[in-house]
Write an enzyme that holds these catalytic residues in place. Sequence first.
Site, mmCIF file in Angstrom:
data_model
loop_
_atom_site.group_PDB
_atom_site.id
_atom_site.type_symbol
_atom_site.label_atom_id
_atom_site.label_comp_id
_atom_site.label_asym_id
_atom_site.label_seq_id
_atom_site.Cartn_x
_atom_site.Cartn_y
_atom_site.Cartn_z
ATOM 1 N N ASP A 7 -42.818 -1.790 -58.998
ATOM 2 C CA ASP A 7 -43.517 -0.544 -58.684
ATOM 3 C C ASP A 7 -43.627 0.271 -59.970
ATOM 4 O OD1 ASP A 7 -41.091 0.748 -59.027
ATOM 5 O OD2 ASP A 7 -40.963 1.520 -56.973
ATOM 6 N N HIS A 8 -44.109 1.518 -59.842
ATOM 7 C CA HIS A 8 -44.376 2.349 -61.026
ATOM 8 C C HIS A 8 -43.126 2.612 -61.872
ATOM 9 C CE1 HIS A 8 -43.335 4.751 -57.538
ATOM 10 N NE2 HIS A 8 -42.714 5.554 -58.382
ATOM 11 N N CYS A 64 -37.869 -2.624 -58.744
ATOM 12 C CA CYS A 64 -38.210 -1.220 -58.466
ATOM 13 C C CYS A 64 -37.087 -0.366 -59.078
ATOM 14 C CB CYS A 64 -38.418 -0.963 -56.974
ATOM 15 S SG CYS A 64 -36.970 -1.199 -55.940
ATOM 16 N N GLY A 65 -37.014 0.896 -58.732
ATOM 17 C CA GLY A 65 -36.022 1.780 -59.351
ATOM 18 C C GLY A 65 -34.599 1.287 -59.144
ATOM 19 N N THR A 66 -34.240 1.074 -57.896
ATOM 20 C CA THR A 66 -32.892 0.592 -57.580
ATOM 21 C C THR A 66 -32.866 -0.906 -57.282
ATOM 22 O OG1 THR A 66 -33.294 1.015 -55.246
ATOM 23 C CG2 THR A 66 -32.223 2.786 -56.514
ATOM 24 N N GLY A 67 -34.004 -1.480 -56.984
ATOM 25 C CA GLY A 67 -34.073 -2.869 -56.509
ATOM 26 C C GLY A 67 -33.849 -2.954 -55.007
ATOM 27 N N GLY A 69 -35.249 -1.096 -52.367
ATOM 28 C CA GLY A 69 -36.468 -1.099 -51.541
ATOM 29 C C GLY A 69 -37.171 -2.446 -51.605
ATOM 30 N N HIS A 97 -25.132 -20.729 -53.815
ATOM 31 C CA HIS A 97 -24.657 -20.692 -52.430
ATOM 32 C C HIS A 97 -25.723 -20.272 -51.419
ATOM 33 C CE1 HIS A 97 -20.096 -20.368 -53.532
ATOM 34 N NE2 HIS A 97 -20.712 -21.364 -54.137
ATOM 35 N N ASN A 98 -26.599 -19.341 -51.789
ATOM 36 C CA ASN A 98 -27.583 -18.815 -50.819
ATOM 37 C C ASN A 98 -28.966 -19.413 -51.021
ATOM 38 O OD1 ASN A 98 -26.167 -15.799 -51.977
ATOM 39 N ND2 ASN A 98 -25.513 -16.783 -50.076
ATOM 40 N N ARG A 108 -33.749 1.304 -62.810
ATOM 41 C CA ARG A 108 -33.049 2.554 -63.116
ATOM 42 C C ARG A 108 -31.533 2.375 -63.037
ATOM 43 N NH1 ARG A 108 -37.170 6.132 -59.365
ATOM 44 N NH2 ARG A 108 -38.791 6.425 -60.934
ATOM 45 N N ARG A 131 -22.196 -27.898 -48.043
ATOM 46 C CA ARG A 131 -21.849 -26.973 -46.962
ATOM 47 C C ARG A 131 -22.728 -25.721 -46.993
ATOM 48 N NH1 ARG A 131 -18.434 -26.074 -51.086
ATOM 49 N NH2 ARG A 131 -17.672 -23.966 -51.516
ATOM 50 N N HIS A 132 -23.251 -25.410 -48.163
ATOM 51 C CA HIS A 132 -24.089 -24.209 -48.274
ATOM 52 C C HIS A 132 -25.444 -24.404 -47.605
ATOM 53 C CE1 HIS A 132 -21.030 -22.495 -50.744
ATOM 54 N NE2 HIS A 132 -21.090 -23.524 -51.568
ATOM 55 N N ARG A 135 -25.269 -23.248 -44.065
ATOM 56 C CA ARG A 135 -25.276 -21.780 -43.951
ATOM 57 C C ARG A 135 -26.681 -21.225 -44.188
ATOM 58 N NH1 ARG A 135 -19.663 -21.992 -47.329
ATOM 59 N NH2 ARG A 135 -18.448 -22.776 -45.578
#
Length: 149
Positions: A7-8, A64-67, A69, A97-98, A108, A131-132, A135
């Site tokens: 984003d901006h 984004c700013g915080t990641g 959103g 794992h994921n 930010r 095993r992952h 999951r």
Amino acid sequence: MIAIACDHSALDMKKVIIELLDQMGLPYHDYGTYTADSCDYPVFAARAAGAVARGECEKGILICGTGIGMSIAANKVDGIRCALCSEPYSAKLTRMHNDSNVLALGARVIGPELARMIAQTWLETPFEGGRHQRRVDLLTALEKGEKME
Ligand code: RB5
């Protein structure tokens, strides 16, 4: 092909990540935003995450700013496992794992060098399977509305 979007608040960090992708020889598609005009992160998360979900891109990186959103939005797209990372250890483990297919970064929250290191680690680390896989399959089942006992 790597999908990338921001984003901006994250144009400069997107440039840093694009530079990294170029250095790693990884082709990318930039889903925007392209200007500093204020914009709505879910729109850009949906474009890039949608491309990953449809198999047009192998992985995605959203900033984004915080990641936060971007990661919330991406995780609402079926087939997306988005991990918000602020250090390389989580970036490595979320691939192992994921089998995360989208990485979110907070422009930010962390600096450009750390973002670079996180993204490189995430891009280079393979899924461990075993095993992952079971999951990850359960995550897909949850997404499809299946009951967890
Ligand atoms: C934009 O001001 C900011 O809200 C956005 O970049 C992001 O941090 C949202 O989670």
